[in-house]
Design a protein around this motif. Structure first.
Motif, short mmCIF file in Angstrom:
data_model
loop_
_atom_site.label_atom_id
_atom_site.label_comp_id
_atom_site.label_asym_id
_atom_site.label_seq_id
_atom_site.Cartn_x
_atom_site.Cartn_y
_atom_site.Cartn_z
N GLU A 24 0.83 -1.20 0.00
CA GLU A 24 0.00 0.00 0.00
C GLU A 24 0.86 1.25 0.00
O GLU A 24 1.93 1.29 0.62
CB GLU A 24 -0.90 0.03 1.25
N THR A 25 0.38 2.29 -0.66
CA THR A 25 1.06 3.58 -0.66
C THR A 25 0.31 4.53 0.27
O THR A 25 -0.91 4.69 0.15
CB THR A 25 1.13 4.17 -2.08
N PHE A 26 1.04 5.12 1.18
CA PHE A 26 0.51 6.07 2.15
C PHE A 26 1.13 7.43 1.88
O PHE A 26 2.13 7.54 1.17
CB PHE A 26 0.84 5.62 3.58
N ALA A 27 0.56 8.47 2.49
CA ALA A 27 1.11 9.81 2.33
C ALA A 27 0.93 10.60 3.62
O ALA A 27 -0.09 10.48 4.30
CB ALA A 27 0.43 10.53 1.18
N ARG A 114 -7.44 17.70 -4.84
CA ARG A 114 -8.71 17.58 -4.13
C ARG A 114 -9.77 16.87 -4.97
O ARG A 114 -10.57 16.10 -4.47
CB ARG A 114 -9.20 18.97 -3.72
N GLY A 115 -9.76 17.09 -6.29
CA GLY A 115 -10.75 16.48 -7.17
C GLY A 115 -10.65 14.97 -7.25
O GLY A 115 -11.60 14.29 -7.62
N ALA A 116 -9.49 14.41 -6.89
CA ALA A 116 -9.30 12.96 -6.93
C ALA A 116 -9.44 12.32 -5.55
O ALA A 116 -9.22 11.13 -5.39
CB ALA A 116 -7.92 12.64 -7.49
N SER A 117 -9.84 13.12 -4.56
CA SER A 117 -9.91 12.59 -3.19
C SER A 117 -11.34 12.21 -2.82
O SER A 117 -12.31 12.74 -3.36
CB SER A 117 -9.38 13.62 -2.20
N GLU A 118 -11.43 11.29 -1.90
CA GLU A 118 -12.73 10.91 -1.35
C GLU A 118 -12.54 10.32 0.03
O GLU A 118 -11.43 9.92 0.41
CB GLU A 118 -13.46 9.94 -2.27
N GLY A 134 -8.49 10.04 4.27
CA GLY A 134 -9.03 10.07 2.92
C GLY A 134 -8.22 9.20 1.99
O GLY A 134 -7.14 8.71 2.34
N LEU A 135 -8.77 8.99 0.82
CA LEU A 135 -8.12 8.23 -0.25
C LEU A 135 -8.02 9.14 -1.46
O LEU A 135 -8.93 9.91 -1.74
CB LEU A 135 -8.96 7.00 -0.60
N ILE A 143 -3.77 6.31 -3.01
CA ILE A 143 -2.89 6.71 -1.91
C ILE A 143 -3.76 6.90 -0.67
O ILE A 143 -4.82 7.53 -0.73
CB ILE A 143 -2.14 8.01 -2.24
N VAL A 144 -3.31 6.34 0.43
CA VAL A 144 -4.03 6.40 1.70
C VAL A 144 -3.42 7.52 2.54
O VAL A 144 -2.21 7.55 2.76
CB VAL A 144 -3.92 5.06 2.46
N LEU A 145 -4.27 8.43 3.02
CA LEU A 145 -3.84 9.46 3.96
C LEU A 145 -4.26 9.01 5.36
O LEU A 145 -5.44 9.07 5.70
CB LEU A 145 -4.49 10.80 3.62
N PRO A 146 -3.31 8.52 6.16
CA PRO A 146 -3.68 8.04 7.49
C PRO A 146 -4.04 9.21 8.41
O PRO A 146 -3.53 10.32 8.26
CB PRO A 146 -2.39 7.34 7.98
#
Length: 168
Positions: A24-27, A114-118, A134-135, A143-146
């Motif tokens: 998984e890719t995180f940011a 922001r347009g690609a986030s949910e 968010g993803l 990309i997972v934002l923890p």
């Protein structure tokens, strides 16, 4: 929480540092990142929560070392030549602290849009939804934002103020 609380820039971007845990890719927000280090000698802390089970000496200061794999139900992994420690700064009970985050590998500073986030979906996730801010969809994958505040408040007993979640 509303999208307006996310520090998107005027073009709707958020600068992040991307890194891997397992496949998984995180940011993490680039503004939080202090430094990226090769692995350092660790000292285990008896009785500490497995999420933050050791400390490292970072420039003469002892800082906790977190393994987000524990929060996301991943197996502990052997370190490799690609393994790194990402040193971040975050507020705990109103005080800034430095903390190391283990990463299997670190990729790049990237601008997420922001347009690609949910928001994290209510079903179909293998992780606790409240641990994901968010993803963000990218051509290479998601990309997972923890949500570090939610993750660490489980260890610190709620002592971390909440960060906004990413929603539309």
């Amino acid at each position: 929480m509303t999208d307006s609380l996310i520090p998107w820039d005027a073009e709707g971007n958020l600068d992040v540092l991307t890194f891997d845990l397992e496949s998984e890719t995180f940011a993490l927000e680039a503004a939080q990142v202090q430094e990226i280090l090769d692995l350092l000698p660790e000292t285990g802390v008896p009785g500490a929560h497995p999420l933050v089970g050791s400390v490292v000496n970072f420039r003469g200061k002892i800082i906790p070392l977190a393994d987000l794999r524990m929060a996301f139900g991943m197996q502990a992994a052997e370190t490799t030549l690609e393994s790194r420690i990402v040193v971040i700064e975050m507020a705990v009970e109103g005080e800034p602290i430095q903390m190391g985050i283990r990463a299997d590998s670190v990729h790049e500073v990237a601008a997420l849009n922001r347009g690609a986030s949910e928001a994290a979906p209510a079903v179909g996730m293998r992780w606790r939804r409240d641990y994901v801010r968010g993803l963000v969809r990218r051509p290479e994958g998601v990309i997972v934002l923890p949500d570090l505040n939610a993750i660490f408040s489980s260890v610190l007993g709620g002592g971390v103020p909440s960060m906004p979640s990413i929603t539309h």
